[in-house]
Design a protein around this motif. Structure first.
Motif, PDB file in Angstrom:
ATOM      1  N   GLN A 123       0.828  -1.200   0.000  1.00 21.73           N
ATOM      2  CA  GLN A 123       0.000   0.000   0.000  1.00 21.73           C
ATOM      3  C   GLN A 123       0.868   1.258   0.000  1.00 21.73           C
ATOM      4  N   VAL A 124       2.026   1.167   0.668  1.00 22.95           N
ATOM      5  CA  VAL A 124       2.941   2.309   0.759  1.00 22.95           C
ATOM      6  C   VAL A 124       3.406   2.724  -0.624  1.00 22.95           C
ATOM      7  N   TRP A 125       3.844   1.718  -1.413  1.00 27.54           N
ATOM      8  CA  TRP A 125       4.349   2.022  -2.752  1.00 27.54           C
ATOM      9  C   TRP A 125       3.242   2.555  -3.642  1.00 27.54           C
ATOM     10  N   LEU A 126       2.040   1.978  -3.465  1.00 30.37           N
ATOM     11  CA  LEU A 126       0.900   2.434  -4.248  1.00 30.37           C
ATOM     12  C   LEU A 126       0.585   3.886  -3.925  1.00 30.37           C
ATOM     13  N   ASP A 127       0.571   4.195  -2.622  1.00 29.36           N
ATOM     14  CA  ASP A 127       0.296   5.571  -2.227  1.00 29.36           C
ATOM     15  C   ASP A 127       1.339   6.524  -2.793  1.00 29.36           C
ATOM     16  N   ALA A 128       2.602   6.098  -2.752  1.00 28.18           N
ATOM     17  CA  ALA A 128       3.667   6.964  -3.263  1.00 28.18           C
ATOM     18  C   ALA A 128       3.474   7.230  -4.745  1.00 28.18           C
ATOM     19  N   ALA A 129       3.204   6.145  -5.505  1.00 27.00           N
ATOM     20  CA  ALA A 129       3.056   6.314  -6.949  1.00 27.00           C
ATOM     21  C   ALA A 129       1.883   7.217  -7.278  1.00 27.00           C
ATOM     22  N   THR A 130       0.740   6.982  -6.610  1.00 23.98           N
ATOM     23  CA  THR A 130      -0.424   7.795  -6.931  1.00 23.98           C
ATOM     24  C   THR A 130      -0.225   9.232  -6.467  1.00 23.98           C
ATOM     25  N   GLN A 131       0.465   9.418  -5.336  1.00 24.64           N
ATOM     26  CA  GLN A 131       0.657  10.770  -4.824  1.00 24.64           C
ATOM     27  C   GLN A 131       1.466  11.617  -5.796  1.00 24.64           C
ATOM     28  N   ILE A 132       2.578  11.044  -6.287  1.00 20.67           N
ATOM     29  CA  ILE A 132       3.412  11.786  -7.229  1.00 20.67           C
ATOM     30  C   ILE A 132       2.611  12.144  -8.462  1.00 20.67           C
ATOM     31  N   PHE A 133       1.813  11.171  -8.879  1.00 22.58           N
ATOM     32  CA  PHE A 133       1.051  11.326 -10.090  1.00 22.58           C
ATOM     33  C   PHE A 133       0.048  12.463  -9.977  1.00 22.58           C
ATOM     34  N   PHE A 134      -0.775  12.410  -8.909  1.00 22.77           N
ATOM     35  CA  PHE A 134      -1.801  13.427  -8.783  1.00 22.77           C
ATOM     36  C   PHE A 134      -1.214  14.756  -8.382  1.00 22.77           C
ATOM     37  N   SER A 135      -0.084  14.700  -7.674  1.00 20.40           N
ATOM     38  CA  SER A 135       0.508  15.943  -7.222  1.00 20.40           C
ATOM     39  C   SER A 135       0.976  16.780  -8.405  1.00 20.40           C
TER      40      SER A 135
END
Lengths: 156, 582
Positions: free
Chosen positions: B234-246
């Motif tokens: 979940q950590v890696w998923l959150d990181a990937a999506t965060q960078i993306f949406f950010s």
């Protein structure tokens, strides 16, 4: 009148029991419920008489009523909102009017240019600002700068 | 050639940065950092996903000089659906994003009062005590859930339209209209303020935050890496999506911005600059946020201690100031060993600083509940509140510019709008329509709907669109042709890093993130946390499951942008086959 104060159970903290007597009605004690109600209403005065607060002077079994927060007649936020809205509407109106004026000026400029071109044709043909009658179009002039060097022209 | 252009390069860079730097940098990134202990993995996601996609979009817009719909139609008519999908996402996000700004504006105009309205509970009817809902939760919670949102206990109960929110919503859309009235001519001027002001406020908060007691505890908590969490996918998923949406990718807004550039502009440098500034801003913002959170946790801890100390002093008739915070634990152990029954009878709450620090929230909760509570504790709270909410408003507004530009630019280029309609009228119509649709977010259940939109319209479709963007450019337009275009614009061929990420790494990463996202979503039925005063566990929120019709809307929100990709491709395929038959 010291006779009204009795010292009994010594506690670690300053504490006292009291009864309220009504001197006008033959020195009878006022019932507890009335005293409680009176204390509730005048808590502030009693506190300030001792220079204490609700937190430092506790009446057992009497919870303090809370004073309602001060509310101005018009909520403050409505005033601020009105100010913000007026500024924004002024800005929008200014920009829209400026845009319309700019568009009108552009339209006027383009129609003026068209009028100027038409005027040019009516008053006589102008060739680079020189009226054509002055130029001798039929005869033609030899430009000495170019005509002198015959060698420069490539032979066919 | 009649196409509007930026006044100078700085305006363009500032607009891109303003679009990328939004509310998420302040209230989502610090939360992720805290939950997952440090942000090292975010750097990896940035390198292999964020920067390549950013460069791709900026180069695309600059090269083709068209908005998202026109640009993708030029790449290939079969990929036109990607442009339409981006446009659709921009529309959906514009609708709900401005409602978040409405809440910020409401708090802003309420910050001019003394005392702040979220610091005191109102009284109940017979004035004997505080309002019950407020007393059980906190004054800040009450102000947010009751006075601002007037939230209903369930997403199916719509409640009524809240007139104060409608006023603020109208104001917000008026501000957006004022700034985007002539497209980038006006946003270019507004961006100087809205993009730079947040940095000033963050610096002020940084300096003030570091002077607050307990700030160091908060910062230590933020920056201690928790290596155990790296094992959690979940950590890696959150990181990937965060960078993306950010970075606001796949909205079409970046393509629109760069399409107003002169063609010979170094888009590679721009992309790297914007990505780095965005990440640095996130890190920079997390410092004051965590200082303030540390301060709040420390104050909460001290309050807890003080309440216990008062109870003990009252019970044992000890003199004032005999028990201080420092010797509290010593006294407690002494008294517990000598008089255990008395201590047990007091029902003391155990005060643990770590527990207070663990109360982390992200999103609106961070800004409107936790931060406002911390602001009450600071001296001069009105000024801090005004600064904070103005900063949030500017952050959100500059992101709204990008959203609106992503809607506006393609519409200007599609020939369905007659040329006689002036730009001012078109932007006015867009803002008016969005305002009317967004009115449904001002209902009692509005904030639940915003969560739905945020989780479904603003997440999965973007992944799908970005995947097809990279595939489209790398394999349909062909990477060699694209590299040549970039070389013509920047003067040098994109190096191996770009080639590899565009062709292989980014699509693969996006696919993995998409699949992981979907699997995690379907594992449990989507639920939400409802604020129900009648719930037994109140003030904890009640976990409820979405009813089927709401789930249908969620699916619709995901499908609506994504479905255009196959639809348009199919449409052109049919046209092609019909044409070839004739």
């Amino acid at each position: 009148r010291i006779s009204n104060v009795l010292v009994c159970n010594v506690t670690d903290r300053v504490s006292f029991w009291f009864v309220v007597t009504d001197s006008s009605k033959n020195v009878t004690t006022v019932p507890g419920s009335e005293v409680e109600a009176a204390i509730r209403m005048n808590r502030n005065r009693i506190n300030s008489a001792f220079l204490l607060s609700d937190k430092t002077l506790q009446f057992l079994k009497i919870t303090s009523t809370l004073s309602p927060p001060v509310e101005p007649s018009t909520p403050v936020w409505l005033i601020v909102f009105g100010v913000v809205l007026c500024l924004i509407v002024a800005g929008i109106v200014f920009l829209v009017v400026a845009g319309i004026q700019q568009r009108k000026k552009k339209n006027k400029e383009s129609t003026e240019r068209e009028n100027l071109e038409e005027k040019g044709e009516v008053t006589g043909t102008l060739e680079n600002g020189i009226p054509c009658e002055a130029l001798d179009l039929k005869a033609g002039h030899i430009n000495g700068v170019f005509a002198a060097d015959d060698e420069r022209f490539t032979s066919l | 050639d009649g196409r509007p252009k930026w006044d100078n390069k700085f305006q363009y860079i500032l607009s891109c940065i303003g679009f990328a730097v939004g509310l998420g940098n302040v209230w989502r990134f610090p939360y992720l950092c805290q939950i997952h202990g440090g942000g090292a993995f975010l750097f990896i996601a940035l390198l292999f996903e964020g920067i390549p996609l950013l460069h791709l979009e900026l180069a695309l817009g600059q090269c083709l000089r068209k908005g998202s719909i026109g640009a993708w139609n030029t790449i290939s008519p079969y990929l036109g659906g990607v442009g339409v999908g981006s446009w659709m996402v921009s529309v959906l996000v514009s609708l709900y994003y401005n409602t978040v700004l409405t809440w910020v504006m409401w708090y802003f105009i309420n910050s001019f009062q003394e005392p702040l309205p979220w610091s005191v509970c109102p009284l109940n009817e017979n004035r004997t005590g505080l309002n019950e809902e407020c007393y059980k939760s906190t004054a800040v919670n009450y102000f947010w859930y009751r006075k601002t949102l007037n939230i209903t206990p369930d997403v199916t109960e719509s409640g009524t339209l809240q007139w104060w929110l409608i006023l603020c919503l109208a104001t917000c859309w008026a501000i957006v209209y004022l700034c985007t009235i002539r497209g980038i001519e006006t946003t270019g001027k507004a961006i100087y303020v809205t993009a730079i002001f947040p940095y000033l406020v963050l610096t002020i908060f940084l300096i003030h935050g570091l002077t607050l007691p307990g700030a160091t505890d908060g910062l230590a908590y933020l920056f201690t890496p928790n290596l155990n969490t790296l094992k959690n996918p979940q950590v890696w998923l959150d990181a990937a999506t965060q960078i993306f949406f950010s970075l606001s990718l796949a909205f079409g807004g970046l393509i629109a911005f760069s399409s107003y550039n002169p063609p010979k502009n170094d888009c590679e440098k721009d992309a790297v600059t914007v990505a780095i500034v965005n990440s640095v801003t996130s890190l920079y913002a997390s410092i004051p946020v965590f200082s303030v959170l540390g301060f709040k946790a420390t104050t909460g801890y001290w309050d807890c201690l003080d309440r216990n100390i008062i109870s003990i002093i009252n019970e044992f008739d000890l003199p004032e100031e005999s028990i201080m915070r420092q010797n509290y634990t010593a006294w407690l152990t002494f008294l517990n060993s000598s008089y255990p029954e008395k201590i047990a009878g007091l029902k003391l709450k155990s005060c643990d600083l770590q527990e207070f620090l663990d109360q982390s929230v992200s999103g609106t909760g961070l800004a409107f509940i936790i931060f406002t509570q911390a602001i009450i504790l600071m001296p001069g709270s009105q000024a801090w509140a005004i600064l904070f909410f103005t900063m949030l408003f500017c952050l959100g507004l500059s992101s709204m510019f990008g959203n609106i530009e992503g809607v506006f630019t393609p519409l200007l280029e599609l020939r369905i709008i007659p040329k006689s309609i002036p730009k001012e009228l078109l932007s006015g119509i867009i803002c008016l329509i969005c305002f009317l649709v967004a009115l449904c977010f001002t209902l009692g259940s509005g904030s639940y709907w915003i969560d739905v939109f945020d989780s479904y319209a603003g997440s999965l479709p973007l992944l799908v669109l970005a995947f097809f963007e990279v595939i489209g450019v790398a394999y349909v337009y062909k990477i060699e042709r694209f590299s040549k275009d970039v070389k013509w614009m920047t003067g040098r061929k994109p190096n191996l890093y770009w080639q590899i990420t565009w062709k292989f790494i980014s699509p693969l990463l996006l696919l993995i993130v998409f699949v992981a996202f979907v699997t995690l979503q379907i594992q449990k039925p989507p639920s939400y946390a409802a604020w129900n005063p009648k719930y037994e566990g109140f003030p904890m929120k009640e976990e409820k499951v979405y009813p089927p019709w709401v789930l249908a809307i969620c699916v619709l929100l995901v499908l609506l942008p994504s479905v255009f990709i196959p639809l348009v491709a199919l449409f052109h395929l049919i046209k092609q086959t019909c044409g070839s038959k004739d």
